[in-house]
Structure formats: C-alpha cells, structure tokens
Scaffold this motif. Sequence first.
Motif, mmCIF file in Angstrom:
data_model
loop_
_atom_site.group_PDB
_atom_site.id
_atom_site.type_symbol
_atom_site.label_atom_id
_atom_site.label_comp_id
_atom_site.label_asym_id
_atom_site.label_seq_id
_atom_site.Cartn_x
_atom_site.Cartn_y
_atom_site.Cartn_z
ATOM 1 N N ILE A 146 24.374 2.802 16.140
ATOM 2 C CA ILE A 146 24.082 2.028 17.354
ATOM 3 C C ILE A 146 24.780 0.672 17.300
ATOM 4 O O ILE A 146 25.436 0.248 18.263
ATOM 5 C CB ILE A 146 22.568 1.857 17.542
ATOM 6 N N ALA A 147 24.673 -0.002 16.153
ATOM 7 C CA ALA A 147 25.328 -1.306 16.014
ATOM 8 C C ALA A 147 26.839 -1.155 16.116
ATOM 9 O O ALA A 147 27.529 -1.990 16.728
ATOM 10 C CB ALA A 147 24.939 -1.940 14.680
ATOM 11 N N SER A 148 27.371 -0.083 15.517
ATOM 12 C CA SER A 148 28.811 0.145 15.566
ATOM 13 C C SER A 148 29.277 0.356 17.008
ATOM 14 O O SER A 148 30.317 -0.177 17.440
ATOM 15 C CB SER A 148 29.166 1.353 14.706
ATOM 16 N N GLN A 149 28.516 1.130 17.794
ATOM 17 C CA GLN A 149 28.878 1.371 19.191
ATOM 18 C C GLN A 149 28.776 0.094 20.020
ATOM 19 O O GLN A 149 29.624 -0.177 20.890
ATOM 20 C CB GLN A 149 27.974 2.454 19.778
ATOM 21 N N LEU A 150 27.741 -0.693 19.781
ATOM 22 C CA LEU A 150 27.596 -1.966 20.488
ATOM 23 C C LEU A 150 28.783 -2.873 20.207
ATOM 24 O O LEU A 150 29.338 -3.518 21.121
ATOM 25 C CB LEU A 150 26.293 -2.657 20.069
ATOM 26 N N SER A 151 29.178 -2.926 18.935
ATOM 27 C CA SER A 151 30.291 -3.796 18.561
ATOM 28 C C SER A 151 31.592 -3.301 19.170
ATOM 29 O O SER A 151 32.410 -4.091 19.665
ATOM 30 C CB SER A 151 30.409 -3.845 17.032
ATOM 31 N N ALA A 152 31.795 -1.979 19.148
ATOM 32 C CA ALA A 152 33.032 -1.421 19.703
ATOM 33 C C ALA A 152 33.157 -1.726 21.183
ATOM 34 O O ALA A 152 34.286 -1.855 21.706
ATOM 35 C CB ALA A 152 33.069 0.083 19.450
ATOM 36 N N GLN A 153 32.049 -1.841 21.886
ATOM 37 C CA GLN A 153 32.061 -2.116 23.323
ATOM 38 C C GLN A 153 31.868 -3.603 23.629
ATOM 39 O O GLN A 153 31.604 -3.979 24.772
ATOM 40 C CB GLN A 153 30.975 -1.298 24.016
ATOM 41 N N SER A 154 31.989 -4.447 22.582
ATOM 42 C CA SER A 154 31.818 -5.905 22.733
ATOM 43 C C SER A 154 30.479 -6.252 23.366
ATOM 44 O O SER A 154 30.374 -7.118 24.253
ATOM 45 C CB SER A 154 32.975 -6.490 23.569
ATOM 46 N N LYS A 155 29.447 -5.560 22.943
ATOM 47 C CA LYS A 155 28.108 -5.763 23.495
ATOM 48 C C LYS A 155 27.209 -6.611 22.581
ATOM 49 O O LYS A 155 26.009 -6.704 22.820
ATOM 50 C CB LYS A 155 27.421 -4.410 23.720
ATOM 51 N N ILE A 156 27.782 -7.161 21.542
ATOM 52 C CA ILE A 156 26.966 -7.982 20.633
ATOM 53 C C ILE A 156 27.146 -9.450 21.019
ATOM 54 O O ILE A 156 28.231 -10.026 20.842
ATOM 55 C CB ILE A 156 27.347 -7.726 19.165
ATOM 56 N N GLN A 157 26.108 -10.041 21.561
ATOM 57 C CA GLN A 157 26.082 -11.441 21.973
ATOM 58 C C GLN A 157 24.715 -12.025 21.629
ATOM 59 O O GLN A 157 23.694 -11.398 21.887
ATOM 60 C CB GLN A 157 26.321 -11.572 23.480
ATOM 61 N N PRO A 158 24.667 -13.230 21.032
ATOM 62 C CA PRO A 158 23.367 -13.829 20.701
ATOM 63 C C PRO A 158 22.659 -14.345 21.944
ATOM 64 O O PRO A 158 23.282 -14.634 22.965
ATOM 65 C CB PRO A 158 23.738 -14.976 19.764
ATOM 66 N N LEU A 159 21.359 -14.452 21.840
ATOM 67 C CA LEU A 159 20.556 -15.075 22.887
ATOM 68 C C LEU A 159 20.399 -16.558 22.575
ATOM 69 O O LEU A 159 20.333 -16.961 21.408
ATOM 70 C CB LEU A 159 19.183 -14.411 22.968
ATOM 71 N N ALA A 160 20.336 -17.352 23.630
ATOM 72 C CA ALA A 160 20.168 -18.793 23.469
ATOM 73 C C ALA A 160 18.864 -19.230 24.110
ATOM 74 O O ALA A 160 18.454 -18.705 25.141
ATOM 75 C CB ALA A 160 21.341 -19.537 24.107
ATOM 76 N N SER A 161 18.212 -20.187 23.484
ATOM 77 C CA SER A 161 16.989 -20.753 24.059
ATOM 78 C C SER A 161 16.980 -22.255 23.817
ATOM 79 O O SER A 161 17.620 -22.759 22.883
ATOM 80 C CB SER A 161 15.741 -20.099 23.448
ATOM 81 N N ARG A 162 16.285 -22.959 24.683
ATOM 82 C CA ARG A 162 16.223 -24.418 24.613
ATOM 83 C C ARG A 162 14.842 -24.848 24.144
ATOM 84 O O ARG A 162 13.839 -24.208 24.467
ATOM 85 C CB ARG A 162 16.523 -25.019 25.985
ATOM 86 N N GLY A 163 14.768 -25.936 23.373
ATOM 87 C CA GLY A 163 13.481 -26.446 22.932
ATOM 88 C C GLY A 163 13.537 -27.935 22.662
ATOM 89 O O GLY A 163 14.602 -28.557 22.703
ATOM 90 N N ILE A 164 12.379 -28.487 22.389
ATOM 91 C CA ILE A 164 12.243 -29.906 22.086
ATOM 92 C C ILE A 164 11.753 -30.051 20.653
ATOM 93 O O ILE A 164 10.845 -29.317 20.204
ATOM 94 C CB ILE A 164 11.250 -30.592 23.047
ATOM 95 N N VAL A 165 12.337 -30.979 19.916
ATOM 96 C CA VAL A 165 11.908 -31.240 18.538
ATOM 97 C C VAL A 165 10.539 -31.901 18.576
ATOM 98 O O VAL A 165 10.342 -32.922 19.233
ATOM 99 C CB VAL A 165 12.921 -32.144 17.805
ATOM 100 N N ALA A 166 9.586 -31.286 17.871
ATOM 101 C CA ALA A 166 8.226 -31.837 17.834
ATOM 102 C C ALA A 166 8.020 -32.759 16.637
ATOM 103 O O ALA A 166 7.333 -33.778 16.726
ATOM 104 C CB ALA A 166 7.207 -30.699 17.796
ATOM 105 N N ARG A 167 8.607 -32.375 15.505
ATOM 106 C CA ARG A 167 8.400 -33.189 14.292
ATOM 107 C C ARG A 167 9.561 -32.953 13.348
ATOM 108 O O ARG A 167 10.087 -31.838 13.240
ATOM 109 C CB ARG A 167 7.087 -32.814 13.618
ATOM 110 N N THR A 168 9.942 -34.028 12.646
ATOM 111 C CA THR A 168 11.031 -33.947 11.676
ATOM 112 C C THR A 168 10.568 -34.508 10.344
ATOM 113 O O THR A 168 9.915 -35.558 10.286
ATOM 114 C CB THR A 168 12.254 -34.756 12.161
ATOM 115 N N SER A 169 10.881 -33.781 9.283
ATOM 116 C CA SER A 169 10.601 -34.277 7.931
ATOM 117 C C SER A 169 11.722 -33.800 7.025
ATOM 118 O O SER A 169 12.613 -33.053 7.445
ATOM 119 C CB SER A 169 9.248 -33.748 7.427
ATOM 120 N N SER A 170 11.688 -34.226 5.777
ATOM 121 C CA SER A 170 12.739 -33.819 4.837
ATOM 122 C C SER A 170 12.675 -32.330 4.525
ATOM 123 O O SER A 170 13.673 -31.729 4.113
ATOM 124 C CB SER A 170 12.613 -34.613 3.529
ATOM 125 N N GLY A 171 11.509 -31.709 4.724
ATOM 126 C CA GLY A 171 11.346 -30.300 4.375
ATOM 127 C C GLY A 171 11.417 -29.356 5.540
ATOM 128 O O GLY A 171 11.688 -28.156 5.360
#
Length: 530
Positions: free
Chosen positions: A448-473
């Motif tokens: 299935i993955a091979s067929q998707l790739s052969a047909q150029s059907k592999i594209q990532p999804l994008a989503s937007r968000g807001i940073v709630a908290r930042t720390s070193s970890g």
Amino acid sequence: MRKPGEKGVAPSSTVDRREVRAFLESLTGPSRGNVNWLADNALTVSVGEGRALSVRPKDDLPPHDNDIATLQWADDGYAITVSAGRNVWVNGQEISSTLLVHGDMIEFGEKGPMSRYRLCNHSYPVRHTVEDILSDAYAYTRTSRRPFAKKMSGALRDSGRRLVSQTTFLFRITVVAALLVILGFGFLLYQNDRRLADSIEQESRKIEAVAIMLAQTREDALTPKDLASLREAFESQVLSAEQRLGTLEHRAGAPTRVIAASTRSVAFIQGAYGLRHLESGKLLRHVLGPNGEKLKTPLGQPLIEPGAMGEPAEFQFTGTGFLLEGVPLMATNRHVALPWTSGDREQTLKDAGLKAEMLRLLAYLPDQAEPIEAQLERFSEMADLAILAVDPGKVHGLGMPLADAAPQAGEELYLLGYPTGLKALIAQAGPGFLEMLEKDGTLNFWSIASQLSAQSKIQPLASRGIVARTSSGAIVYDAETTTGGSGGPALNRRGEVVAINAAILPEFGGSNIGVPVAHLKALLREVESQ
C-alpha cells in the motif's frame, strides 16, 4: 543366636538354650528389645520399677509384690494366669487366664510394657525378617490401648530402629542404596519440574511479549472495516494536505510557502522489527502447515517459534521523520526508530528471553516514487530523539533548518506529520485509490505504501497551534495530531524547527508535547564527534 548376658537378652545364666520352648520379646518400656527366654514348666513374670519386665522360675523366689502373672507349660504352649489384683491384656483383650499362641501381643499392666510371645525351636533368631518387624508394628498399633498418635509414632520409631539394628547387613545396604536411588530420582524429578516450570514461565512471558508487540502492529494494520470507515470519511469531505494549508492561510495568514517548502523534507516512516530468541540465537518465524499456510494458536494469534520454516514474524509500525539541512540525516523520535523501547516493552522482551532487532526501515518522501532505506545512526538516552542515516544521493537539496532559540508561550507554530499512518494517506489519496484497494482485495502493509509513493500520494498533514508552555525539557502546544505523527517537526513562522513532536496528552484538551530543538542539536554534535 545371642548368648545369656548379652544386651537384648534377659540376665539369666541358668537358661539352657537346648531346652528353650518360647521367648518374650519386649517391644515397649525400658526392656524394649530385650528377650526373656521361657524354658521351665512354671514361670513367674514380674514388672519392676520403671516397667522393666523380668521372668524367673516359679520356685526360685517366694511371691513378690511386683509379680503380675504366671506361665505354665501345657502341651504345645504356655498358659498365662494373671495374679490377683493385676491386669494383663492379650491382643487388646483383658484376661484372667488363657493359652498363648505364637505371635500374641501381651500388655503387662496399665502402662505396659508390651511383649510379643513367640514359640521357637530352642533358639532366638539373630536377625529378624522385615515381615516379622512389620508384623510386630502392626500388632502393636492394633492392640495397644495408648492414644492413636502415640502408638503410631511409637510403632514407626521402633520398627525403624529394628530395621536398622535387627536385619542383615546386606538388607541394610540394599535399603540405603534404594533410598539413595529414590532420593536421586526425586532430585531429578525436582530438577525436571523446575526446568518445566521455568520453561512454562518463559513461554508465557514470550507469549505476553509477543501479544504486546502484536497490539501495536494492529494499530498500524488495515482491515476491510478500516476501508469502510475511510469511505464514510470521504463522504464527510476529508481535507487533503493542500486544503489544510489553504485553511491555515485563510484563518491566520500563515506562511504557506514556508510550510509547502518544508513538506518536501517530511518523511513517512514505515518499518518492521523481529524478535530473536536469545538462547537459540534464532529469529521467531511463522510456523507453516502442510500446505505452506501460516498456522495460528487456539486464540487466533500467529504461531511463531524460533527457527521455524516460515518468514520472520514482523511487528510493523509507522511514524514521522524529517530531513536536516546540510547533512544526509533524518530526525525522529526514539520510540519511532526503536519502537520496542516504549514503556516496559524492552524489559518484557528481556524477561521472555527475546531481543528485538530491526528487519526493515523505510522513509517515503513526498514527490519521490521510491522509498529511502534508513539506518539508526544514534539515539538519545535523555530525550525521545533518534537520528537516522539515509542515502545522500536521494536527499540532495532537501532539509529543514533548526531554530536558534526556543519559542515563547503564546507564539504560533505549525506541526507537520503523518497522523494515523496509512489510513490518513489513503484518505488523502482519494476515493479512486480506495476503490482500487477494495477491488484488489489485499491490504498488505508494504505494498500500500509503495503504491501511494508511486502515485505521489504521500503528503504530510499540517496543523496550527499555540505554544502553551516552554521549558528546557518540553514544549507544550495544542497543534492537532495523533498516533503516527510522532517524530514530526514543529515549525515557527520562519520555517525553522523549534521542537520534535513526541507525545499526545488527550486528557489536556488535545495538547501535545515536543522535545526542544536544543536536544536535537546536542545529539547532532555527538554524531559529528564520532
């Protein structure tokens, strides 16, 4: 034959062994094991202090307070007559007088002792047979008036003593040898039981470990039911990657050109690992039936064994990775590159005598028909990060820059990835691709993955968000994603990677956690220093 005066023989030197007609062998009391010879026609039996039994000719001494009975020879045996005011039991029955027969058990007085009466041919046996000793023990337990527990313990103790002291040397050696053999067999059985128990426990741990891995594989596997669900999703107008980006632009004026450029470097990771049996050093493989079919357990799970004839058992997974600018390396999560290290799976495998190893690891890039072979280069012990090496010739001109600083709370970021793995990719591919799969009737993880790739059907999804908290970890944000999106990049508005998506927190309103890019930079420095 014992001589008068020996231990175990009545201290009478007047007995002529040639005239002995019978004897009394004491089984209890301080006279236990002693023999009183009976040769005279008339005898007096006495029980002295401490219940010691003695026999003397009737005319030797005048009557005494310790006298308890008299014995009188009559025809072929002795008759016993109990003295006035005394008590005697023969075979458990109280008597005043009776004719004794060979083997009678006589209990002299309320507290004994007990003796066994035996007729003899002018001699006392030097050794008893086992039958005699066991017969004495049985007769004692049957006729004794003592409490059951006491007479049983006494019978066992005395019969054991007599078996040791009154049987032949050869018999004792034979018994000891037999006991040693029994103990040896017992030890072997114990060892075998232990090995069997360990084997069963090991097998159960192996089954548990395999079940855990299969559970993860089922998350990424496709079923006909999944295809039906995807068809319903089409009817609900599932958004493609381009539509999602358009929505971002419409809602927030997001720099879609930067996201589109980054998309080309975001890889769909597809892999499978196997399990190696540590003791045999062999991979777990499918057990095949007579017609080459893969056999299953009664619970419907694949039957796999070390060294079986089938293909290696594959535990499949998917995830997200992204290429790094300027180097032929790809970043992702450690739990994507080494999926068996999540939670306590690795320890479970170790307890089961198994070790995981990667069988196949592929990276599919958008707009490329062929996948890229990937290999683990290095992983972090401190953060959920790993770096994969890829063919430099297939990633030329691709890669994403890393931000110099962590984002601030309130900043906007964009998350790219492949949440839900193949299912989302099929949804993006459109109804035509779904119809092809349904018509073909096979839902092979790799094809299935091979067929998707052969047909150029592999594209990532994008989503937007807001940073709630930042720390070193960790960096916490609310950009939408789910299983399969692990390892994807979180970008700032300049298209720089600020975090690597690592975990989902559905209990906090869909919040996600990313590993700060500083940890990725530290891991890259380790790779460069190799």
